[in-house]
Design a protein around this motif. Sequence first.
Motif, PDB file in Angstrom:
ATOM      1  N   ALA A   1       0.829  -1.209   0.000  1.00  0.00           N
ATOM      2  CA  ALA A   1       0.000   0.000   0.000  1.00  0.00           C
ATOM      3  C   ALA A   1       0.860   1.255   0.000  1.00  0.00           C
ATOM      4  O   ALA A   1       0.596   2.210  -0.741  1.00  0.00           O
ATOM      5  CB  ALA A   1      -0.935  -0.002   1.208  1.00  0.00           C
ATOM      6  N   GLY A   2       1.908   1.260   0.811  1.00  0.00           N
ATOM      7  CA  GLY A   2       2.784   2.410   0.882  1.00  0.00           C
ATOM      8  C   GLY A   2       3.541   2.657  -0.411  1.00  0.00           C
ATOM      9  O   GLY A   2       3.605   3.781  -0.912  1.00  0.00           O
ATOM     10  N   PHE A   3       4.108   1.586  -0.968  1.00  0.00           N
ATOM     11  CA  PHE A   3       4.899   1.739  -2.185  1.00  0.00           C
ATOM     12  C   PHE A   3       4.035   2.101  -3.396  1.00  0.00           C
ATOM     13  O   PHE A   3       4.427   2.926  -4.219  1.00  0.00           O
ATOM     14  CB  PHE A   3       5.692   0.455  -2.470  1.00  0.00           C
ATOM     15  N   TYR A   4       2.872   1.492  -3.518  1.00  0.00           N
ATOM     16  CA  TYR A   4       2.010   1.819  -4.656  1.00  0.00           C
ATOM     17  C   TYR A   4       1.533   3.275  -4.587  1.00  0.00           C
ATOM     18  O   TYR A   4       1.427   3.951  -5.617  1.00  0.00           O
ATOM     19  CB  TYR A   4       0.804   0.878  -4.706  1.00  0.00           C
ATOM     20  N   THR A   5       1.240   3.744  -3.393  1.00  0.00           N
ATOM     21  CA  THR A   5       0.817   5.131  -3.255  1.00  0.00           C
ATOM     22  C   THR A   5       1.954   6.079  -3.618  1.00  0.00           C
ATOM     23  O   THR A   5       1.763   7.058  -4.353  1.00  0.00           O
ATOM     24  CB  THR A   5       0.343   5.413  -1.822  1.00  0.00           C
ATOM     25  N   ALA A   6       3.147   5.781  -3.106  1.00  0.00           N
ATOM     26  CA  ALA A   6       4.311   6.609  -3.420  1.00  0.00           C
ATOM     27  C   ALA A   6       4.573   6.614  -4.926  1.00  0.00           C
ATOM     28  O   ALA A   6       4.857   7.659  -5.522  1.00  0.00           O
ATOM     29  CB  ALA A   6       5.536   6.090  -2.668  1.00  0.00           C
TER      30      ALA A   6
ATOM     31  N   GLY B   1      -9.811   7.671   1.114  1.00  0.00           N
ATOM     32  CA  GLY B   1      -8.465   7.744   1.664  1.00  0.00           C
ATOM     33  C   GLY B   1      -8.205   8.961   2.522  1.00  0.00           C
ATOM     34  O   GLY B   1      -7.209   9.006   3.243  1.00  0.00           O
ATOM     35  N   ARG B   2      -9.090   9.968   2.472  1.00  0.00           N
ATOM     36  CA  ARG B   2      -8.936  11.155   3.313  1.00  0.00           C
ATOM     37  C   ARG B   2      -9.432  10.814   4.716  1.00  0.00           C
ATOM     38  O   ARG B   2     -10.608  10.492   4.901  1.00  0.00           O
ATOM     39  CB  ARG B   2      -9.726  12.322   2.742  1.00  0.00           C
TER      40      ARG B   2
ATOM     41  N   ASN C   1      -4.825  -0.876  -6.775  1.00  0.00           N
ATOM     42  CA  ASN C   1      -5.835   0.066  -7.252  1.00  0.00           C
ATOM     43  C   ASN C   1      -6.322   0.983  -6.134  1.00  0.00           C
ATOM     44  O   ASN C   1      -6.536   2.179  -6.329  1.00  0.00           O
ATOM     45  CB  ASN C   1      -7.008  -0.693  -7.869  1.00  0.00           C
ATOM     46  N   ASP C   2      -6.486   0.407  -4.950  1.00  0.00           N
ATOM     47  CA  ASP C   2      -6.914   1.182  -3.788  1.00  0.00           C
ATOM     48  C   ASP C   2      -5.884   2.264  -3.446  1.00  0.00           C
ATOM     49  O   ASP C   2      -6.231   3.404  -3.127  1.00  0.00           O
ATOM     50  CB  ASP C   2      -7.101   0.227  -2.602  1.00  0.00           C
ATOM     51  N   SER C   3      -4.601   1.906  -3.541  1.00  0.00           N
ATOM     52  CA  SER C   3      -3.532   2.867  -3.241  1.00  0.00           C
ATOM     53  C   SER C   3      -3.500   3.983  -4.274  1.00  0.00           C
ATOM     54  O   SER C   3      -3.277   5.153  -3.937  1.00  0.00           O
ATOM     55  CB  SER C   3      -2.187   2.143  -3.195  1.00  0.00           C
ATOM     56  N   PHE C   4      -3.706   3.620  -5.535  1.00  0.00           N
ATOM     57  CA  PHE C   4      -3.759   4.646  -6.581  1.00  0.00           C
ATOM     58  C   PHE C   4      -4.917   5.611  -6.325  1.00  0.00           C
ATOM     59  O   PHE C   4      -4.789   6.818  -6.538  1.00  0.00           O
ATOM     60  CB  PHE C   4      -3.925   3.994  -7.954  1.00  0.00           C
ATOM     61  N   ASP C   5      -6.045   5.088  -5.844  1.00  0.00           N
ATOM     62  CA  ASP C   5      -7.208   5.948  -5.542  1.00  0.00           C
ATOM     63  C   ASP C   5      -6.870   6.951  -4.439  1.00  0.00           C
ATOM     64  O   ASP C   5      -7.214   8.134  -4.527  1.00  0.00           O
ATOM     65  CB  ASP C   5      -8.409   5.099  -5.111  1.00  0.00           C
ATOM     66  N   THR C   6      -6.201   6.468  -3.397  1.00  0.00           N
ATOM     67  CA  THR C   6      -5.829   7.369  -2.310  1.00  0.00           C
ATOM     68  C   THR C   6      -4.834   8.422  -2.796  1.00  0.00           C
ATOM     69  O   THR C   6      -4.947   9.609  -2.478  1.00  0.00           O
ATOM     70  CB  THR C   6      -5.227   6.583  -1.132  1.00  0.00           C
TER      71      THR C   6
END
Length: 437
Positions: free
Chosen positions: A36-41, A330-331, A357-362
């Motif tokens: 989750a952390g890496f995909y968001t970054a 994600g907020r 996909n969830d991480s990209f959304d956030t």
Amino acid sequence: MGPGGACWRGGGAGARRWLSSRAPAPRVCVVGSGPAGFYTAQHLLKHHDLAQVDIYEKLPVPFGLVRFGVAPDHPEVKSYGAEDNRILGIPGENLPGVYSARAFVGWYNGLPENRDLNPDLSCETALILGHGNVALDIARILLSPLDLLRKTDITDCSLAALACSKVKRVWLAGRRGPLQVAFTIKELREMINLPGTQPVLNPADFTGLENAVKDAPRPRKRLTELMIKTALQKPGEMAAQAAAARQWGLKFQRSPQEVLPTADGRQARGVRMALTRLEGSGESAKAIPTGDVEELECGLVLSSIGYRSLPLDPAVPFDTQRGIIPNSMGRVEGAPGLYCSGWVKRGPTGVIITTMNDSFDTAQSVLEDLRGGMLDVSVSREGFGAVGSILRSRGVHPVSFSDWEKIDAAEVARGKAAGKPREKIVDPQEMLQLIGH
């Protein structure tokens, strides 16, 4: 936030200032170096040229449960988890011989906190409570030929314990029926084809299901058809079952009531199961106890009924009932500038593509807030520069990514000598000594 999710603060420029060389670069702090952390970054860095991201991890090694995933023989689909496991909430679950799936998986994957688990594998029958991919992974590890496991990055101590294991029969029990199992066809097929093992499925459990799944989504239909085909096969029909010394099977509509102790009360000897009936159909079907019970003899009980996240800090809102941080896309509710992703955002469901996909959304929510000027960018943030100073003042020596590369190289070298992809170092102190801390 641990391997099951990520939590961070964002600060940066609005859309009108993105292209200005005078605009401060958005600084983003990600807590948790799992998927989750890496995909968001990744998404933030890809879609914002000025963004700077610092990722923090509590262990000396990155990647969370991508590293400490469900099965060492599945390196291409390493899974992930949350900080804690759901409890059964029944008498006897703290008896010796009863383990959570999370701890057991962490043990054979080299998670430092589980390195001393030392599970008792001296019994012939194991019971896994749960019908998900993690349950199948554990069953496969318990029953796999050692030659297959020796080629993986499974830890030496767990490989030695499995070499002495007396377990030759594994049951996987679930509260609901065949149409509600949560594992996928790939994992089921691999289990069915495991050399030297025989699947034991009761044909009566599948009566009438061929018609029931005719209009079901294709993945559910194919999965059910494979279970039916396996249940109807005669023993020994498959190559994998030739001279099978080991067995595994699925038990349906059984809910654990109590872990039964041995006469001296020192060990688990079995589980009393309530038989259930289903109300409703499909994914929403509920398991209702019928009043009938049965006892299943087993000396090893593994609870694989799901994971749960833990609160990060009193300052961060947390829903203890659902095990998530209350959020909207994600907020984090009531905390401007704070975001969450992964299982701590939506609960412990889905596979790695779901988390991606969830991480990209956030991350998209962060970008939208940057464009809309919702985040304060009037002052340039130091990011790790400030955090590093605080840590040094406290005598804490953080492990850098280049430090991790030294640990990685040492593990790969040790693995090569043993004919494995890597030999994981499971003691954090040994990791720190290796990098001179």
